[in-house]
Scaffold this motif. Structure first.
Motif, PDB file in Angstrom:
ATOM      1  N   ARG A 188      40.011   8.500  57.394  1.00 42.81           N
ATOM      2  CA  ARG A 188      38.993   7.440  57.353  1.00 42.81           C
ATOM      3  C   ARG A 188      37.602   8.024  57.613  1.00 42.81           C
ATOM      4  N   GLY A 189      37.487   8.852  58.626  1.00 39.38           N
ATOM      5  CA  GLY A 189      36.202   9.469  58.932  1.00 39.38           C
ATOM      6  C   GLY A 189      35.726  10.386  57.827  1.00 39.38           C
ATOM      7  N   VAL A 190      36.650  11.153  57.243  1.00 37.30           N
ATOM      8  CA  VAL A 190      36.295  12.024  56.122  1.00 37.30           C
ATOM      9  C   VAL A 190      35.768  11.177  54.973  1.00 37.30           C
ATOM     10  N   PHE A 191      36.487  10.102  54.649  1.00 34.96           N
ATOM     11  CA  PHE A 191      36.047   9.240  53.552  1.00 34.96           C
ATOM     12  C   PHE A 191      34.658   8.681  53.818  1.00 34.96           C
ATOM     13  N   GLU A 192      34.420   8.154  55.017  1.00 34.09           N
ATOM     14  CA  GLU A 192      33.123   7.544  55.328  1.00 34.09           C
ATOM     15  C   GLU A 192      31.990   8.554  55.239  1.00 34.09           C
ATOM     16  N   ARG A 193      32.192   9.734  55.805  1.00 32.82           N
ATOM     17  CA  ARG A 193      31.137  10.751  55.750  1.00 32.82           C
ATOM     18  C   ARG A 193      30.921  11.270  54.332  1.00 32.82           C
ATOM     19  N   LEU A 194      32.004  11.471  53.616  1.00 31.97           N
ATOM     20  CA  LEU A 194      31.920  11.981  52.245  1.00 31.97           C
ATOM     21  C   LEU A 194      31.248  10.970  51.328  1.00 31.97           C
ATOM     22  N   ASP A 195      31.597   9.713  51.470  1.00 30.61           N
ATOM     23  CA  ASP A 195      31.003   8.666  50.640  1.00 30.61           C
ATOM     24  C   ASP A 195      29.504   8.556  50.893  1.00 30.61           C
ATOM     25  N   TYR A 196      29.113   8.591  52.160  1.00 31.10           N
ATOM     26  CA  TYR A 196      27.696   8.512  52.502  1.00 31.10           C
ATOM     27  C   TYR A 196      26.943   9.751  51.998  1.00 31.10           C
ATOM     28  N   LEU A 197      27.541  10.907  52.158  1.00 27.61           N
ATOM     29  CA  LEU A 197      26.923  12.142  51.667  1.00 27.61           C
ATOM     30  C   LEU A 197      26.716  12.077  50.161  1.00 27.61           C
ATOM     31  N   TRP A 198      27.729  11.629  49.433  1.00 25.25           N
ATOM     32  CA  TRP A 198      27.637  11.535  47.981  1.00 25.25           C
ATOM     33  C   TRP A 198      26.491  10.616  47.571  1.00 25.25           C
ATOM     34  N   ALA A 199      26.390   9.460  48.232  1.00 31.04           N
ATOM     35  CA  ALA A 199      25.323   8.516  47.915  1.00 31.04           C
ATOM     36  C   ALA A 199      23.948   9.101  48.263  1.00 31.04           C
ATOM     37  N   ARG A 200      23.847   9.729  49.418  1.00 29.85           N
ATOM     38  CA  ARG A 200      22.562  10.313  49.850  1.00 29.85           C
ATOM     39  C   ARG A 200      22.148  11.457  48.940  1.00 29.85           C
ATOM     40  N   LEU A 201      23.114  12.263  48.547  1.00 33.03           N
ATOM     41  CA  LEU A 201      22.812  13.370  47.649  1.00 33.03           C
ATOM     42  C   LEU A 201      22.389  12.851  46.273  1.00 33.03           C
ATOM     43  N   ALA A 202      22.977  11.756  45.828  1.00 36.90           N
ATOM     44  CA  ALA A 202      22.591  11.176  44.539  1.00 36.90           C
ATOM     45  C   ALA A 202      21.118  10.777  44.540  1.00 36.90           C
ATOM     46  N   VAL A 203      20.643  10.228  45.645  1.00 42.38           N
ATOM     47  CA  VAL A 203      19.235   9.851  45.759  1.00 42.38           C
ATOM     48  C   VAL A 203      18.358  11.104  45.676  1.00 42.38           C
ATOM     49  N   HIS A 204      18.759  12.142  46.381  1.00 43.94           N
ATOM     50  CA  HIS A 204      17.995  13.395  46.365  1.00 43.94           C
ATOM     51  C   HIS A 204      17.970  14.014  44.965  1.00 43.94           C
ATOM     52  N   VAL A 205      19.112  14.077  44.327  1.00 42.47           N
ATOM     53  CA  VAL A 205      19.196  14.656  42.983  1.00 42.47           C
ATOM     54  C   VAL A 205      18.318  13.855  42.027  1.00 42.47           C
ATOM     55  N   ARG A 206      18.376  12.537  42.149  1.00 38.26           N
ATOM     56  CA  ARG A 206      17.557  11.687  41.279  1.00 38.26           C
ATOM     57  C   ARG A 206      16.075  11.983  41.484  1.00 38.26           C
ATOM     58  N   ALA A 207      15.662  12.171  42.731  1.00 41.91           N
ATOM     59  CA  ALA A 207      14.256  12.500  43.012  1.00 41.91           C
ATOM     60  C   ALA A 207      13.868  13.819  42.364  1.00 41.91           C
ATOM     61  N   GLU A 208      14.742  14.802  42.430  1.00 43.63           N
ATOM     62  CA  GLU A 208      14.447  16.083  41.783  1.00 43.63           C
ATOM     63  C   GLU A 208      14.318  15.910  40.280  1.00 43.63           C
ATOM     64  N   HIS A 209      15.214  15.131  39.687  1.00 42.99           N
ATOM     65  CA  HIS A 209      15.179  14.929  38.241  1.00 42.99           C
ATOM     66  C   HIS A 209      13.928  14.164  37.800  1.00 42.99           C
ATOM     67  N   LEU A 210      13.505  13.181  38.610  1.00 40.83           N
ATOM     68  CA  LEU A 210      12.361  12.356  38.226  1.00 40.83           C
ATOM     69  C   LEU A 210      11.013  12.962  38.582  1.00 40.83           C
ATOM     70  N   HIS A 211      10.966  13.781  39.639  1.00 40.62           N
ATOM     71  CA  HIS A 211       9.670  14.254  40.119  1.00 40.62           C
ATOM     72  C   HIS A 211       9.517  15.772  40.101  1.00 40.62           C
ATOM     73  N   LEU A 212      10.474  16.478  40.681  1.00 42.28           N
ATOM     74  CA  LEU A 212      10.340  17.931  40.776  1.00 42.28           C
ATOM     75  C   LEU A 212      10.442  18.607  39.413  1.00 42.28           C
ATOM     76  N   PHE A 213      11.479  18.304  38.667  1.00 53.94           N
ATOM     77  CA  PHE A 213      11.677  18.988  37.390  1.00 53.94           C
ATOM     78  C   PHE A 213      10.517  18.752  36.424  1.00 53.94           C
ATOM     79  N   PRO A 214      10.042  17.508  36.255  1.00 51.15           N
ATOM     80  CA  PRO A 214       8.878  17.323  35.382  1.00 51.15           C
ATOM     81  C   PRO A 214       7.632  18.069  35.875  1.00 51.15           C
ATOM     82  N   ALA A 215       7.465  18.132  37.199  1.00 53.65           N
ATOM     83  CA  ALA A 215       6.316  18.862  37.743  1.00 53.65           C
ATOM     84  C   ALA A 215       6.426  20.355  37.434  1.00 53.65           C
TER      85      ALA A 215
END
Length: 124
Positions: free
Chosen positions: A30-57
């Protein structure tokens, strides 16, 4: 500044990975799932920021660079290739994490103690 924000994101994601590894070592499904799910979601936000802002820059900054040593910038084609490789790496990583999240969700939903072997497979 974008650089500070992305560096802070990397530090936060690193801390989340460390907490996830501890959960794999000492926690349950249960703890692994909760931490992994949150990490996946948080990383998705970060990756999206890189794709939208860093890479074009990066691509915009490379316009006109020949990579011939007259400036300190790599050639535009080199930057484009690196950005494309990073996009592919992000896609691969997010797909792998999604698979791990789904496997951890299934394991966490089972009755009884989790199989340690299955947690180790998910960690891999």
């Amino acid at each position: 500044m974008m650089t500070d924000l992305l560096v802070g994101d990397h530090a936060e994601v690193d801390a989340m990975f460390r907490a996830l590894w501890r959960e794999f070592d000492h926690g349950g499904a249960r703890g692994v799932f909760e931490r992994l799910d949150y990490l996946w979601a948080r990383l998705a936000v970060h990756v999206r920021a890189e794709h939208l802002h860093l890479f074009p820059a990066l691509l915009a900054a490379s316009v006109g660079s020949q990579g011939d040593g007259t400036d300190d910038a790599p050639a535009q084609g080199e930057v484009r290739a690196v950005v494309e490789r990073l996009r592919e790496d992000h896609d691969f990583f997010m797909r792998e994490l999604a698979g791990a999240v789904n496997a951890a969700r299934e394991l966490a939903a089972q009755d009884g103690p989790p199989e340690r072997e299955r947690l180790l497979q998910i960690r891999g």
